[in-house]
Structures are given as C-alpha cells and as structure tokens.
Design a protein around this motif. Sequence first.
Motif, PDB file in Angstrom:
ATOM      1  N   LEU A 149       1.056  -1.152  -0.228  1.00 19.83           N
ATOM      2  CA  LEU A 149      -0.086  -0.047  -0.048  1.00 19.83           C
ATOM      3  C   LEU A 149       0.869   1.208   0.068  1.00 19.83           C
ATOM      4  CD1 LEU A 149      -2.534  -1.148   2.738  1.00 19.83           C
ATOM      5  CD2 LEU A 149      -2.716  -1.372   0.370  1.00 19.83           C
ATOM      6  N   MET A 150       0.220   2.680  -0.142  1.00 20.89           N
ATOM      7  CA  MET A 150       0.906   3.684  -0.124  1.00 20.89           C
ATOM      8  C   MET A 150       2.183   3.892  -0.796  1.00 20.89           C
ATOM      9  SD  MET A 150      -0.017   4.519   3.961  1.00 20.89           S
ATOM     10  CE  MET A 150       0.794   6.042   3.806  1.00 20.89           C
ATOM     11  N   ASP A 151       2.023   3.470  -2.291  1.00 24.04           N
ATOM     12  CA  ASP A 151       3.155   3.477  -3.032  1.00 24.04           C
ATOM     13  C   ASP A 151       4.241   2.842  -2.333  1.00 24.04           C
ATOM     14  OD1 ASP A 151       4.410   4.169  -5.329  1.00 24.04           O
ATOM     15  OD2 ASP A 151       5.237   6.220  -4.789  1.00 24.04           O
ATOM     16  N   ARG A 152       4.125   1.382  -2.036  1.00 24.47           N
ATOM     17  CA  ARG A 152       5.152   0.688  -1.429  1.00 24.47           C
ATOM     18  C   ARG A 152       5.631   1.277  -0.208  1.00 24.47           C
ATOM     19  NH1 ARG A 152       5.310  -2.967  -4.999  1.00 24.47           N
ATOM     20  NH2 ARG A 152       6.861  -4.244  -4.009  1.00 24.47           N
ATOM     21  N   LYS A 153       5.143   1.925   0.424  1.00 25.62           N
ATOM     22  CA  LYS A 153       5.642   2.473   1.833  1.00 25.62           C
ATOM     23  C   LYS A 153       4.970   1.723   3.036  1.00 25.62           C
ATOM     24  CE  LYS A 153       6.559   7.106   0.178  1.00 25.62           C
ATOM     25  NZ  LYS A 153       6.513   8.468   0.615  1.00 25.62           N
ATOM     26  N   LEU A 154       3.965   0.842   2.642  1.00 29.38           N
ATOM     27  CA  LEU A 154       3.234   0.210   3.827  1.00 29.38           C
ATOM     28  C   LEU A 154       2.954  -1.219   3.118  1.00 29.38           C
ATOM     29  CD1 LEU A 154       1.985  -0.023   6.379  1.00 29.38           C
ATOM     30  CD2 LEU A 154      -0.057   0.597   5.487  1.00 29.38           C
ATOM     31  N   PHE A 155       3.600  -2.273   3.865  1.00 24.77           N
ATOM     32  CA  PHE A 155       3.269  -3.829   3.610  1.00 24.77           C
ATOM     33  C   PHE A 155       2.583  -4.449   4.723  1.00 24.77           C
ATOM     34  CE2 PHE A 155       6.944  -2.524   1.554  1.00 24.77           C
ATOM     35  CZ  PHE A 155       7.053  -2.945   0.072  1.00 24.77           C
ATOM     36  N   LEU A 156       1.351  -4.899   4.761  1.00 26.65           N
ATOM     37  CA  LEU A 156       0.390  -5.338   5.836  1.00 26.65           C
ATOM     38  C   LEU A 156       0.131  -6.673   5.208  1.00 26.65           C
ATOM     39  CD1 LEU A 156      -0.809  -5.191   8.391  1.00 26.65           C
ATOM     40  CD2 LEU A 156      -2.633  -3.924   7.285  1.00 26.65           C
ATOM     41  N   ASN A 157       0.585  -7.685   6.047  1.00 31.07           N
ATOM     42  CA  ASN A 157       0.053  -9.149   5.660  1.00 31.07           C
ATOM     43  C   ASN A 157      -0.522  -9.717   6.951  1.00 31.07           C
ATOM     44  OD1 ASN A 157       1.194  -8.664   3.353  1.00 31.07           O
ATOM     45  ND2 ASN A 157       3.259  -9.916   3.911  1.00 31.07           N
ATOM     46  N   GLY A 158      -1.395 -10.471   6.571  1.00 27.93           N
ATOM     47  CA  GLY A 158      -2.213 -11.382   7.805  1.00 27.93           C
ATOM     48  C   GLY A 158      -2.430 -12.674   7.447  1.00 27.93           C
TER      49      GLY A 158
END
Length: 748
Positions: free
Chosen positions: A547-556
């Motif tokens: 997300l956010m132009d590859r500034k946030l990676f959120l996995n679950g």
Amino acid sequence: MTIEKSRSLRFVVAGMMAGTALCAVGARAQDISTAGAAISTDGSQGGEIVVTASKRTSSTIQDTPIAVQALGGDALKAQGAIDFADFYHAIPALSVQDEGPGDKRYVIRGINSAGASTVGLYLDETVITGENSQDGGGQAPDIKLFDIDRVEVLKGPQGTTFGASSMAGTIRYITKKADPDAGVNGYVQSALRATKGASLGLQTDGAVNLPIIPGVLAVRASGFYADLPGWIDNRFKNGANAEKSKAGRVTARLQATPDLTVDLTAMYQDVHQDAKNFYNRLDYRGNVLPSDFQADEVRAPYNDESEIYNATVNYKQPFGTFTGTVSRFVRDTSFVRDASLAAQAFFGLPYAATGRSALKQDKHRRVDSGELRFASNFGGPIQILVGGFFQNENRDFRSSWPLADTTGNLPANAALLLDREVTTRIKERALFGEVSYEIVPDLTFTVGGRLFDFKLEQVSNAIVRAGGAPGAGVGPKLRTKDDGLIGRFNLAYKLSDQVNTYVQVAQGYRSGGTNDQTAAAIANVIIPDGYGSDSLWSYEVGVKTTLMDRKLFLNGALYYIDWSDIQVSQQATNGTLSFGYTGNGGKAEVKGVEVTLEARPAQGLTINLSGNYNTAKLAQDNPIPATGRDGDRIPYVPKVTASGSVNYTTFVDALGVNASFGADVSHQGSMATKFNRTIANYQPLDSYWLVGLRVGVNNGPWAVNLNVTNLFDDRSTINYNEIVPGVYPLGYYTNRPRTFSLSGQVKF
C-alpha cells in the motif's frame, strides 16, 4: 563401538583480524523484512527479498501465496546475529525448545511433540533436519550465520515439496554463491563481544569470490570463528559454558553454457562447550549455590561436528528448468551429563565417591539425499512441478555410563554401569508434483501431492546391564514402514496490484518409529516396540497487501490445524527405574492468527511489527490420560509471540558518513514443559521481553557498528535441565545475559 568418521574436509578459518576489531555491516541496510520488502544495501528503498519457497519459481514474499518470511543475511550481520538463537524472536509463531547450541527443537505454529522433527531444516538443497530418537544432542544443528544470503521461514505444512519432517514448516538457510560474472570481491568482518558475567570474546568471519575463468568458473571461500566466553561457573572452571565455534565453506559455480549451471558446496562446522548453558540453585546436598553456578560432580563437555557436501545442476530451457541435486550431511555429536546422583539413587553408590559418574552419549549420523525435478515455464495457463526424491540415513548411537575419577574426568578404561549401542538404517523414497491452473487472469488454483515410502530398521546391543552386570547382547531387528499420499490445495487471487489473497488446505505427516526395547530391558522396564505415524490437516486464509506507493506492507493469516495420533512421550517403570519411550496420543487443535507490518513513513526510516496468537491444545485425552488431557496446552508453545523494530539511516554531512540507529523488541508469552501440572516434571516458563539497540556508521567499503542485545539483562528461564526428576536439583536455562558487540567490516 568404533565409528569410522569422515574427516576429509578441514578448513582453516580465514579472515582473522588482530587487535581491536571493528564492526559488522554498519548503517546499511537491508533491515529484517517481516512483511516482505527490504532496504537495499545503499540505503534506498528498493528491492524486495526474493525467495524460492515453491521450488518452481523465484518470487518476492508479497507475490508468494503461502505464509513465508525471510531475513536478509546483511541485516542479520548488522544486528550481530551468529546463529538461530539470535533471530528466531523476529518470526511470529516460531518458538524453540532450547537446551543450548546444537540442541534445539524448533516449533512453528504450535506443532511440537516427541518423535521426529516437525520442522524441516535445509542448507540450500541439503537436508539437515534434526532428529532426536535418542537423547544426546541429536536435535537441530546450529548453522552459523556467515556469508548467508537469507534465511527463509515457511509456515504451515510443506510436506508435498519438502517431505515428512516439514509437517509444521520449513527453515532454509540460503548461502551466497560463487559468481563467475563478478570480479574478485569479498569482505572481512570481526567483532569484540562482551557478555555480562563473562570475559571478552571474539567473533570473526570473511569471504572471497575468485573468478577462475571470468564468466565461466568461480570459487567462493568463506570462514567463521567465534570464541565466546561463558558466564556460568562450576567446580572445574569459571565460565565453563564458553562456546568455541569454527566453520568453513567453499562453493564453486561452473556456467558451462548460458543454460547449464553446476554448483558445488563443501562445508565443515565444529562447536564445542565445556559445559551446557544451565545453572543450579542448589548443590547435591541441598545447599544454596552462588548465582550462575552448576552443581555437577563430573565434567560435561559437548562436541558437535558437521560436514555438508552438495552438487546441484540447473538446466534452463524456454519451457522450464531441470534441477538435479545430491547431498551428504554428516554429523557427530558427543554429549556428557552428570549421573552421580542417579548412581546413588539407583545403585546405592555415594555420588561424591564410588558413584561419581556420567552418562556419555555419542552419535554418528549420515544422511545421503537427492532430488531430480522439473519446473515448467509454459506460455499457457497451466504450470507444473514434478520430481523424485530419495534419502538414505545411517545412525550409530552409543550410550554408556562410565565412572569418573576424582578430577571429574572419564578415564578411557572406566568401569561402566551401563553400555548399549543402537544402529538405525532409514530409507525414504518419494514422488511429488503439483499442477497450477490460471482459471481466469489473476486467479490460480494449485493442487499438489507427494507419494512416499518410508522404511526403518533398528538393532540394539545391550553390552552392560544397568548396575554393571553383563547385558543381554544383540536384540531383535525392529522394523517399521509407512507409505501413503499427502496433498496440498491452494487458491490464489490477486485482487489488484496492491492486494494478494490465498486459501490453502495442506496435509502434513511424520512416519512412525521404533522404541529401543533392549535399552528398556537393561533397566528391567517393558515398553512397546514402536509407535505409529501422525498427521495433520492445515486450513489457512491469508492476505498480503502493498500500500501507499510501497511504503506500507501489511500481511495477515488465519489458520486452523487438526492434528491426529500425536507422537507423545510416555514413561514406563519397574517401581524403581523409569524409562521414557514414544507412543501415540489423541488429537490436538491449533487456532491462530498472525500479522506482519512494515512501514516506511519517511526516507531512511523503516518500522516493522509482527505478532502471532494461537491456542494449541489437546482435543481429546491421551491414551494414558495422566500424560495429557483434553484442553491441555501443547508444551513449549506460547499463546503470544510478538516483535517490533525501528531502523533509521541518514547521511551525516559534518562527518561525511552514513549513520544508522536501530532498536528492536520481542515478546514471548508463557508456556510450559509438559501438558499439565499433574505430570511429575511439569515446569512453567514465564513470559518475557527482550530489547536491543544498535548504532553504526559506514563510508564506502568500511562499516562500524555497536550493538547491545538483551539491554535490560532479562534472565527469564527458557528451559529446564532435568536429569532425573525428584533426584537432581533443577537446572535453569536462561536468555543470554546483556551482551555488547563492537564490530567492523571491510569490503573489497
């Protein structure tokens, strides 16, 4: 029994730096990537870590539709990590049954029990999975983290591609390879390490890449040495648990044609301790001991030598890649533990006189394995992976009970209170494959399976019966075999460039084994001759977001595991002596959720957060209810594991250098050593937090780092040393005390 041991490979560890050692990988860096991306070596926010978890294609963690995490080798070095104990807290759902170097049992997502390992372990293509069919340091080897490209942790059953002992997951150490296209290059790194309560230690490693024929043939040589003083004393030595390790590795790559690559690897590693990492609070008389002091009456050294050889051939064609690999893993362990109080309790021999003795266990293990596989690269919607696998394993184990002299040493001709040998031969064959079909663009269904055949033969020789009388001699040949088919189903849907989802149903299994009835007979105890296989089904839903132009990676991920016929430890007794054996229990269920986050809110700033929560419990009573009841938590499995880190890298104009600042924190929840408190040697393990700090500078080829681990000197008990419950004073394994390391690296 004399065991002929291969000693063909001996490396002189290179790269020793004298005087004041500088530091490891300074500011850099590729921070530990829990969500899948990594900072490139120049500090820019660049490439993601690429993994080969599927054996079919290389892909980033974000694009791989299973639960996999990777730790970059440079990031590990920057944090001063030298083995498994230094990094596992950063991986949610990964815990360990820890009894020191070379004697750990890995646990992923709550799958832990007696019998063979539940976590597969690989060095590149070589199977190095630990085993513990007899107690004696036979568990997972501690691969030293030198010249490592990355460590991959695959969660959930991986049996269709990695075999029987990967029912909970697989850990892969991926080494750096020789590069014919690069010039002469390498590094030398060294560190001074100061642990609270210990004297100053040294650790150093280095590597060099040598192109023999540019573009065609290259050799890479690397070495490691560590002299880490101990913080635990005993009657024989201060700092008795000091660890000395050395290792060397040579790899060669032949680029025979643009399509044909041959890689060769040879590695040697040696680890030695004069005593294990536990302390006692009471001596054998019940008197209070000084802090960090062992009560042993006998010297108890530990030696662990490993050799690894591998040849891998890759042949690439436009329609796919053929891979052939053969390996040999040789491991020799020698383990000693004090048995003086046991001699007094069982045979009436005073522990400080005629009963002064030790249990000595020597194990030689050789694993030959190989695999031939094809991974497609077809132009259409269908892709395949197909292969064959073999593994031949030889184990030679000797357990003796020699009397010690007044200096605590074991004479070569010592009288024996017990002596037995066990020879085990295992053959495993398997065919595996999977087919992926892209139903519509971005929606792919994969079905995989593994057809396996497992055979084990074991012969025991009772040389001396418990107490010193002649044993019964060679016993019957015990046999067990298993065959079957396990499966895996995966549906992956790429909702957008930012969101990937998957649903996976996968099966894991372990083959059964034999119980050493001859050993039990030595103690006049009757046990079953073997135990059956156990298996599980894992159901998982996961999402990976960028997300956010590859500034946030959120996995679950959410997961549910249904585990049947669990292999569990049981005890038989003749009223005086007890003897442990492995049997089959009932069922267990694991329900869990894990989340990983990586954020890059500003240039040079990276924040990582991760956590796992699971309920790993028995779903029905064991056949002997006292050994485990419905609702009991599985031993050595915390409900909660969590970690966080922050790293900031910036250029300091006034000094003309890059500087980095970092901190990390990890939490492990409470757990216990047995299913419930009614079991005699049940012990609780409290929750704890660990905090680390680091600061470094670098400029061009050089870097200097200062690290501190376990900043608040947390000495929580992480395991217990129990030789004979109720006879010996309890032993306590703890976190390594607060440690500072000043290290430096020079690249060329």
